[in-house]
Enzyme design. Structure first.
Site, PDB file in Angstrom:
ATOM      1  N   TYR A  39      -0.138  -3.029  -4.799  1.00  0.00           N
ATOM      2  CA  TYR A  39      -1.486  -2.765  -5.298  1.00  0.00           C
ATOM      3  C   TYR A  39      -1.665  -1.313  -5.727  1.00  0.00           C
ATOM      4  O   TYR A  39      -2.594  -0.996  -6.479  1.00  0.00           O
ATOM      5  CB  TYR A  39      -2.518  -3.076  -4.209  1.00  0.00           C
ATOM      6  CG  TYR A  39      -2.563  -4.519  -3.787  1.00  0.00           C
ATOM      7  CD1 TYR A  39      -2.596  -5.551  -4.726  1.00  0.00           C
ATOM      8  CD2 TYR A  39      -2.592  -4.867  -2.432  1.00  0.00           C
ATOM      9  CE1 TYR A  39      -2.645  -6.878  -4.335  1.00  0.00           C
ATOM     10  CE2 TYR A  39      -2.647  -6.188  -2.037  1.00  0.00           C
ATOM     11  CZ  TYR A  39      -2.674  -7.187  -2.984  1.00  0.00           C
ATOM     12  OH  TYR A  39      -2.719  -8.504  -2.588  1.00  0.00           O
ATOM     13  N   ASP A  68      -5.119 -16.573 -11.489  1.00  0.00           N
ATOM     14  CA  ASP A  68      -5.596 -16.627 -10.110  1.00  0.00           C
ATOM     15  C   ASP A  68      -6.913 -17.381 -10.094  1.00  0.00           C
ATOM     16  O   ASP A  68      -7.882 -16.977 -10.741  1.00  0.00           O
ATOM     17  CB  ASP A  68      -5.778 -15.201  -9.567  1.00  0.00           C
ATOM     18  CG  ASP A  68      -6.130 -15.176  -8.092  1.00  0.00           C
ATOM     19  OD1 ASP A  68      -7.164 -15.770  -7.720  1.00  0.00           O
ATOM     20  OD2 ASP A  68      -5.386 -14.555  -7.313  1.00  0.00           O
ATOM     21  N   HIS A  86      -1.140  -6.511 -11.164  1.00  0.00           N
ATOM     22  CA  HIS A  86      -2.534  -6.324 -11.570  1.00  0.00           C
ATOM     23  C   HIS A  86      -2.546  -5.317 -12.712  1.00  0.00           C
ATOM     24  O   HIS A  86      -2.000  -4.214 -12.563  1.00  0.00           O
ATOM     25  CB  HIS A  86      -3.361  -5.796 -10.405  1.00  0.00           C
ATOM     26  CG  HIS A  86      -3.520  -6.769  -9.284  1.00  0.00           C
ATOM     27  ND1 HIS A  86      -4.284  -6.497  -8.171  1.00  0.00           N
ATOM     28  CD2 HIS A  86      -3.028  -8.026  -9.103  1.00  0.00           C
ATOM     29  CE1 HIS A  86      -4.255  -7.540  -7.345  1.00  0.00           C
ATOM     30  NE2 HIS A  86      -3.490  -8.468  -7.898  1.00  0.00           N
ATOM     31  N   GLU A  97      -1.862 -10.468 -14.352  1.00  0.00           N
ATOM     32  CA  GLU A  97      -2.697 -11.346 -13.531  1.00  0.00           C
ATOM     33  C   GLU A  97      -4.152 -11.309 -14.006  1.00  0.00           C
ATOM     34  O   GLU A  97      -4.677 -10.240 -14.325  1.00  0.00           O
ATOM     35  CB  GLU A  97      -2.623 -10.926 -12.064  1.00  0.00           C
ATOM     36  CG  GLU A  97      -3.415 -11.829 -11.142  1.00  0.00           C
ATOM     37  CD  GLU A  97      -3.189 -11.534  -9.669  1.00  0.00           C
ATOM     38  OE1 GLU A  97      -4.054 -11.918  -8.857  1.00  0.00           O
ATOM     39  OE2 GLU A  97      -2.155 -10.915  -9.327  1.00  0.00           O
ATOM     40  N   HIS A 137      -9.869 -15.389  -8.842  1.00  0.00           N
ATOM     41  CA  HIS A 137     -10.233 -14.323  -9.771  1.00  0.00           C
ATOM     42  C   HIS A 137     -10.964 -14.846 -11.002  1.00  0.00           C
ATOM     43  O   HIS A 137     -11.986 -14.283 -11.402  1.00  0.00           O
ATOM     44  CB  HIS A 137      -8.984 -13.559 -10.213  1.00  0.00           C
ATOM     45  CG  HIS A 137      -8.343 -12.761  -9.122  1.00  0.00           C
ATOM     46  ND1 HIS A 137      -7.198 -12.023  -9.317  1.00  0.00           N
ATOM     47  CD2 HIS A 137      -8.690 -12.596  -7.818  1.00  0.00           C
ATOM     48  CE1 HIS A 137      -6.861 -11.432  -8.179  1.00  0.00           C
ATOM     49  NE2 HIS A 137      -7.749 -11.768  -7.253  1.00  0.00           N
ATOM     50  N   HIS A 149       5.617  -9.749  -6.517  1.00  0.00           N
ATOM     51  CA  HIS A 149       4.323  -9.113  -6.785  1.00  0.00           C
ATOM     52  C   HIS A 149       4.464  -7.606  -6.644  1.00  0.00           C
ATOM     53  O   HIS A 149       4.931  -7.106  -5.627  1.00  0.00           O
ATOM     54  CB  HIS A 149       3.273  -9.639  -5.802  1.00  0.00           C
ATOM     55  CG  HIS A 149       1.855  -9.458  -6.253  1.00  0.00           C
ATOM     56  ND1 HIS A 149       1.331  -8.228  -6.598  1.00  0.00           N
ATOM     57  CD2 HIS A 149       0.845 -10.355  -6.410  1.00  0.00           C
ATOM     58  CE1 HIS A 149       0.064  -8.380  -6.949  1.00  0.00           C
ATOM     59  NE2 HIS A 149      -0.259  -9.656  -6.845  1.00  0.00           N
ATOM     60  N   ARG A 167       0.828  -1.217   0.000  1.00  0.00           N
ATOM     61  CA  ARG A 167       0.000   0.000   0.000  1.00  0.00           C
ATOM     62  C   ARG A 167       0.858   1.262   0.000  1.00  0.00           C
ATOM     63  O   ARG A 167       0.338   2.356   0.140  1.00  0.00           O
ATOM     64  CB  ARG A 167      -0.905   0.012   1.241  1.00  0.00           C
ATOM     65  CG  ARG A 167      -1.822  -1.191   1.358  1.00  0.00           C
ATOM     66  CD  ARG A 167      -2.876  -1.213   0.267  1.00  0.00           C
ATOM     67  NE  ARG A 167      -3.746  -2.378   0.377  1.00  0.00           N
ATOM     68  CZ  ARG A 167      -4.662  -2.720  -0.526  1.00  0.00           C
ATOM     69  NH1 ARG A 167      -4.820  -1.976  -1.605  1.00  0.00           N
ATOM     70  NH2 ARG A 167      -5.404  -3.783  -0.360  1.00  0.00           N
ATOM     71  N   ASP A 217     -13.826 -10.934  -5.818  1.00  0.00           N
ATOM     72  CA  ASP A 217     -12.420 -11.039  -5.422  1.00  0.00           C
ATOM     73  C   ASP A 217     -12.253 -11.145  -3.911  1.00  0.00           C
ATOM     74  O   ASP A 217     -11.601 -10.312  -3.270  1.00  0.00           O
ATOM     75  CB  ASP A 217     -11.618  -9.849  -5.961  1.00  0.00           C
ATOM     76  CG  ASP A 217     -10.114  -9.996  -5.716  1.00  0.00           C
ATOM     77  OD1 ASP A 217      -9.681 -11.079  -5.295  1.00  0.00           O
ATOM     78  OD2 ASP A 217      -9.378  -9.021  -5.944  1.00  0.00           O
ATOM     79  N   HIS A 267     -10.833 -13.979  -1.377  1.00  0.00           N
ATOM     80  CA  HIS A 267     -10.168 -15.277  -1.299  1.00  0.00           C
ATOM     81  C   HIS A 267     -10.611 -16.052  -0.071  1.00  0.00           C
ATOM     82  O   HIS A 267     -10.886 -15.468   0.984  1.00  0.00           O
ATOM     83  CB  HIS A 267      -8.654 -15.093  -1.244  1.00  0.00           C
ATOM     84  CG  HIS A 267      -8.078 -14.456  -2.462  1.00  0.00           C
ATOM     85  ND1 HIS A 267      -6.726 -14.414  -2.715  1.00  0.00           N
ATOM     86  CD2 HIS A 267      -8.656 -13.828  -3.521  1.00  0.00           C
ATOM     87  CE1 HIS A 267      -6.498 -13.802  -3.858  1.00  0.00           C
ATOM     88  NE2 HIS A 267      -7.664 -13.422  -4.368  1.00  0.00           N
ATOM     89  N   GLU A 308      -2.498 -17.526  -1.744  1.00  0.00           N
ATOM     90  CA  GLU A 308      -2.807 -16.185  -1.236  1.00  0.00           C
ATOM     91  C   GLU A 308      -4.057 -16.253  -0.354  1.00  0.00           C
ATOM     92  O   GLU A 308      -4.880 -15.350  -0.336  1.00  0.00           O
ATOM     93  CB  GLU A 308      -3.068 -15.221  -2.394  1.00  0.00           C
ATOM     94  CG  GLU A 308      -1.871 -14.926  -3.258  1.00  0.00           C
ATOM     95  CD  GLU A 308      -2.216 -13.958  -4.365  1.00  0.00           C
ATOM     96  OE1 GLU A 308      -1.369 -13.132  -4.700  1.00  0.00           O
ATOM     97  OE2 GLU A 308      -3.344 -14.034  -4.903  1.00  0.00           O
ATOM     98  N   HIS A 358      -1.938 -18.487  -8.922  1.00  0.00           N
ATOM     99  CA  HIS A 358      -2.321 -18.158  -7.557  1.00  0.00           C
ATOM    100  C   HIS A 358      -3.417 -19.143  -7.176  1.00  0.00           C
ATOM    101  O   HIS A 358      -4.505 -19.112  -7.771  1.00  0.00           O
ATOM    102  CB  HIS A 358      -2.848 -16.733  -7.459  1.00  0.00           C
ATOM    103  CG  HIS A 358      -1.793 -15.684  -7.566  1.00  0.00           C
ATOM    104  ND1 HIS A 358      -2.073 -14.362  -7.816  1.00  0.00           N
ATOM    105  CD2 HIS A 358      -0.446 -15.761  -7.449  1.00  0.00           C
ATOM    106  CE1 HIS A 358      -0.944 -13.670  -7.843  1.00  0.00           C
ATOM    107  NE2 HIS A 358       0.053 -14.502  -7.629  1.00  0.00           N
TER     108      HIS A 358
END
Length: 278
Positions: free
Chosen positions: A70, A176, A107, A142, A179, A67, A37, A224, A226, A256, A211
């Protein structure tokens, strides 16, 4: 051998992550290149990377997945945010040259009311500035669940980005499971059909990592969220088919799921039990 790991915190460095992975029975792992973040990356610790590379060679680690945070959005409506994404990804890929041969997943981004076509064009433009002919890292798009204005909710959208990237040999895809299920691809009852569609639209040769997640929501929900393995709408039988599929079984699988380290260890043991080698 099942190539499986989970998402680990990179705050204590690569060697620490490698030892953590081994402690839970993993032979790969995923990590954020910087605060997920936040913005600024920590200074490169070359001694730590060298120590990890030695450990990875000794323990026969599989391919790692880095990764991107975000906060990156290559198709933001804000030019400054797009520029930040280009800068951050360029820095990340430069660091990954010290861990050659691994994967960098991100992403694709959110077009924020600009429209999917403009989003696709902006993502490709950004990648054309970032990628280098001599890099040793494959960059992965992804698959996304399709919430909000996300780009990458369909295989066709990912293919449209790939078609516009000049150094296309430096690109791949990370699938994913949560996803794609949330996006409407029925990997529970029609896995073969989904893989056939992926191959037709993108090409299975571009699929480089998975993923492995269950989903808290039903097929096509675009949520989305998980879930732990076997505790969602995808379920353990379907995920077992995925890790044993002859086309998929040699890929790196990264968990994840909402877990701590002990929870990941339990999931890895469970998946090892149902893995038959494809």
């Amino acid at each position: 051998m099942l190539n499986i790991g989970c998402h680990l915190s990179s705050s204590k460095g690569y060697l620490h992550m490698g030892k953590e992975a081994l402690s839970i029975g993993a032979n790969t792992f995923q990590y954020f290149t910087r605060n997920p973040r936040g913005s600024k990356a920590k200074a490169v610790n070359f001694a730590d990377i060298a120590a990890f590379n030695n450990l990875a060679e000794q323990e026969h680690f599989s391919t790692l997945v880095a990764h991107a945070p975000y906060t990156l959005n290559l198709c933001s409506a804000d030019e400054g945010l797009r520029e930040f994404a280009v800068q951050a990804m360029t820095e990340d890929l430069a660091t990954m040259e010290y861990l050659p041969g691994n994967l960098y997943n991100f992403h694709p981004g959110s077009h924020v009311k600009q429209g999917t076509e403009i989003g696709i064009q902006l993502i490709a433009q950004g990648l054309n500035r970032i990628l280098r002919p001599d890099q040793h890292t494959t960059v992965l798009l992804e698959t996304m669940a399709g919430k909000g204005s996300e780009v990458g909710r369909t295989f066709e959208e990912l293919r449209a980005i790939l078609d516009r990237v000049e150094l296309t040999d430096k690109m791949g895809v990370c699938l994913d499971t949560c996803h794609v299920f949330d996006a409407g691809y029925d990997i529970v009852d029609h896995l073969e059909s989904v893989l056939e569609e992926f191959d037709k639209v993108i090409g299975l040769g571009r699929l480089r990592a998975i993923h492995l997640n269950d989903s808290l929501n039903p097929l096509g929900s675009h949520k989305d969220r998980h879930a732990k393995i076997g505790q969602g709408h995808i379920g353990l039988p379907a995920l077992t088919k995925i890790i044993n599929h002859p086309v998929l079984c040699t890929l790196p699988f990264e968990l994840e799921t909402p877990n701590d380290l002990n929870g990941y260890a339990e999931e890895i043991r469970l998946l090892e039990e149902v893995f038959q080698g494809g």
